[in-house]
Design an enzyme around this catalytic site. Structure first.
Site, PDB file in Angstrom:
ATOM      1  N   ASP A 164       0.855  -1.190   0.000  1.00 36.94           N
ATOM      2  CA  ASP A 164       0.000   0.000   0.000  1.00 36.94           C
ATOM      3  C   ASP A 164       0.887   1.233   0.000  1.00 36.94           C
ATOM      4  OD1 ASP A 164      -3.004   0.805   0.439  1.00 36.94           O
ATOM      5  OD2 ASP A 164      -1.805   2.194   1.630  1.00 36.94           O
ATOM      6  N   ILE A 208      -0.266   8.883   1.580  1.00 39.55           N
ATOM      7  CA  ILE A 208       0.365  10.056   2.200  1.00 39.55           C
ATOM      8  C   ILE A 208      -0.149  10.142   3.637  1.00 39.55           C
ATOM      9  CG2 ILE A 208       0.695  12.547   2.112  1.00 39.55           C
ATOM     10  CD1 ILE A 208      -0.131  12.400  -0.881  1.00 39.55           C
ATOM     11  N   HIS A 209       0.725  10.055   4.598  1.00 36.45           N
ATOM     12  CA  HIS A 209       0.346  10.232   6.004  1.00 36.45           C
ATOM     13  C   HIS A 209       1.186  11.361   6.586  1.00 36.45           C
ATOM     14  CE1 HIS A 209      -2.259   6.746   6.349  1.00 36.45           C
ATOM     15  NE2 HIS A 209      -1.352   5.991   5.776  1.00 36.45           N
ATOM     16  N   ARG A 210       0.606  12.083   7.549  1.00 35.86           N
ATOM     17  CA  ARG A 210       1.394  13.160   8.148  1.00 35.86           C
ATOM     18  C   ARG A 210       2.366  12.561   9.154  1.00 35.86           C
ATOM     19  NH1 ARG A 210      -3.592  14.922  11.429  1.00 35.86           N
ATOM     20  NH2 ARG A 210      -3.047  14.387  13.568  1.00 35.86           N
ATOM     21  N   GLU A 219      -2.103   1.190  -5.198  1.00 29.60           N
ATOM     22  CA  GLU A 219      -2.467   2.428  -5.893  1.00 29.60           C
ATOM     23  C   GLU A 219      -1.403   2.863  -6.911  1.00 29.60           C
ATOM     24  OE1 GLU A 219      -2.597   2.051  -2.558  1.00 29.60           O
ATOM     25  OE2 GLU A 219      -4.677   2.398  -1.950  1.00 29.60           O
ATOM     26  N   GLU A 245      -5.640  21.117   9.278  1.00 27.30           N
ATOM     27  CA  GLU A 245      -6.196  19.981   8.569  1.00 27.30           C
ATOM     28  C   GLU A 245      -7.104  20.446   7.441  1.00 27.30           C
ATOM     29  OE1 GLU A 245      -5.977  16.177  11.081  1.00 27.30           O
ATOM     30  OE2 GLU A 245      -7.224  17.528  12.245  1.00 27.30           O
TER      31      GLU A 245
HETATM   32 MN    MN Z   1      -4.846   1.561  -0.026  1.00 29.16          MN
END
Ligand code: MN
Length: 484
Positions: free
Chosen positions: A159, A162-164, A226, A282
């Site tokens: 997987d 984008i995570h902070r 993705e 956010e």
């Molecule tokens: Mn995914």
């Protein structure tokens, strides 16, 4: 044109060739709050508080305390996003849908540009990489355009998301996962067996990769890579490379790759170093609350290209709107078209909703029995994207990208008591601050909302009475040759 863009630097080169799409400054900028303050005025866009606007991408060539430039706003206009993908403003969701339906698997290569320079632990992220702090209330510096990649420790499925990630020390990053996110499920599995989860964080990428990574379930369920959508968009595989210090893979043409592992059992308060109480702005336009117990990434190495560029997002704003909104538009178009072909002409996830809360659906009623199907399309959109709160329905003669035109439809084709559909008590998205029992007695607990359909379409039988005044079509080039 689009086939020439293979990474961030070729994207920047492409933008530099188009007037008004990329600007730069040599003036030294403080990565703490000042950089974001500049871009707020230049191009961050709604829902960043005014004054702001849609503008060019911006390269900060000199960042105080660092020997590395920072770029932001690559996708902070829909026009630029279309240019970068060789698409058109109104075709973007269709092109994403096409790529989703014709995915191209990623390929692993050797001799990756992102490993021209290899740095192994011990190292200090705080002096190495100019991660910006967007506001003075933020928990700290964030990597906000870090593409996290990991694999399921049992199935090997991968997987990218984008995570902070907030800098918590020389070799420590906190990472925030909204519950249910796919890499978090990998992490939980690894932790349950007492193992670390190896990860890569790729920063500074071909915009097609960032956009593809923002697809969410149900369109891209657990196990759906993705990156295959990015491959479909570019019609060539995304190139991956084996990391140097962990058993993980990273984007081969990234500017920078942070390698590391999520440590089982270790947790940190997001604002542990500042006690600010907040994380960062956010997408709905408000400062987010700092999370209390976040997983921790121990950094084992950093690799980068020669003369790397750090990419960041100044959000909330138009860049976030495009990243989340365009994949959502594609998902809604795909789902509605399956059930009623040819009726839904287009979808726009409006900036006001941060790309998530508000969608404008352009619907064409072809026959009498299509009356009411526009509302069925709205219900399908709610199903395709549970975080959606408001749907505005308009006819095919309304420009969904022009808020004036949409409000015109809401004024002349709308009666409040007949044209509004309330769906109270439906789970929505926790970051909308109006979703509290204090705000409305119909809300039993935070995160539950009254979803609403604003049906601004003309009843089919009355269509003839709602013909817009027709002006003659002319060839404007005859009068203004320089106008595009
Ligand atoms: Mn995914």
């Amino acid at each position: 044109m689009k086939s020439e863009i293979v990474d961030l630097r070729s994207a920047l080169q492409f933008l530099a060739s188009i007037p008004g799409q990329l600007i730069s400054t040599k003036e030294p900028v403080d990565p703490v709050a000042e950089l974001a303050g500049v871009y707020k005025l230049v191009g961050a866009g709604t829902p960043v508080a005014p004054p702001t606007r849609v503008g060019p991408a911006m390269l900060f060539e000199s960042v105080k305390g660092f020997d590395m430039p920072v770029v932001t706003g690559l996708l902070a206009s829909r026009e630029r996003t279309a240019l970068l993908l060789g698409s058109r403003i109104d075709r973007l969701p269709f092109d994403l849908l096409e790529a989703l339906r014709h995915p191209v698997p990623a390929a692993t290569v050797t001799g990756a540009p992102c490993q021209e320079v290899v740095l192994r632990a011990p190292l200090d992220l705080q002096t190495l990489l100019p991660a910006p702090t967007n506001t003075l209330s933020d928990a700290g510096p964030y990597f906000s355009m870090g593409l996290l990649r990991a694999e399921d420790p049992e199935t090997g499925e991968s997987d990218v998301t984008i995570h902070r990630m907030c800098v918590q020390g020389p070799d420590r990053l906190s990472v925030y996962f909204v519950p249910g996110r796919h890499i978090d499920q990998f992490r939980i599995k690894a932790e349950a067996s007492g193992r670390a989860l190896p990860v890569s964080i790729s920063i500074g990428l071909d915009p097609a990769i960032y956009l593809a990574a923002c697809f969410e379930p149900p369109t891209t369920p657990l196990g759906f890579d993705e990156l295959t959508i990015a491959g479909g968009l570019r019609q060539r595989p995304v190139e991956l490379t084996e990391c140097v210090t962990v058993k993980a893979k990273a984007i081969a043409r990234a500017e920078i790759v942070i390698e590391g592992e999520i440590i089982p059992g270790e947790r940190v308060r997001e604002d542990a170093r500042t006690n600010s109480g907040f994380c960062m702005p956010e997408f709905p336009g408000y400062l987010g609350k700092a999370q209390s117990l976040l997983p921790v990434i121990r950094v084992t190495g950093v690799t980068h290209r020669r003369n790397p560029i750090l990419q960041t997002i100044v959000g909330p704003g138009e860049e976030h709107v495009n990243l989340t909104g365009i994949p959502t538009e594609a998902s809604i178009l795909g789902m509605v078209d399956n059930s009623m072909p040819g009726r839904l002409r287009n979808v726009y996830c409006h900036s006001a909703g941060g790309g998530k809360y508000l969608a404008i659906l352009q619907f064409r009623k072809l026959v009498e029995s299509d009356e009411g199907r526009q509302r069925q399309a709205a219900l399908t959109a709610f199903a395709a994207f549970p975080e959606l709160k408001h749907v505005i329905l308009v006819d095919e003669d309304v420009n969904i990208y022009d808020s004036n035109d949409v409000l015109w439809a809401m004024t002349t084709r709308f009666q409040g008591d007949r044209s509004t559909v309330f769906l109270p008590g439906v789970r929505c998205h926790p970051l909308d601050p109006s979703q509290t029992p204090e705000f409305s007695p119909s809300i039993p607990s935070p995160g539950v909302s009254c979803k609403t359909i604003f049906d601004c379409t003309v009843p089919f039988r009355l269509k003839e009475q709602f013909r817009r005044a027709q002006f003659v079509d002319v060839d404007l080039k005859r009068f203004l040759p320089e106008m595009r």
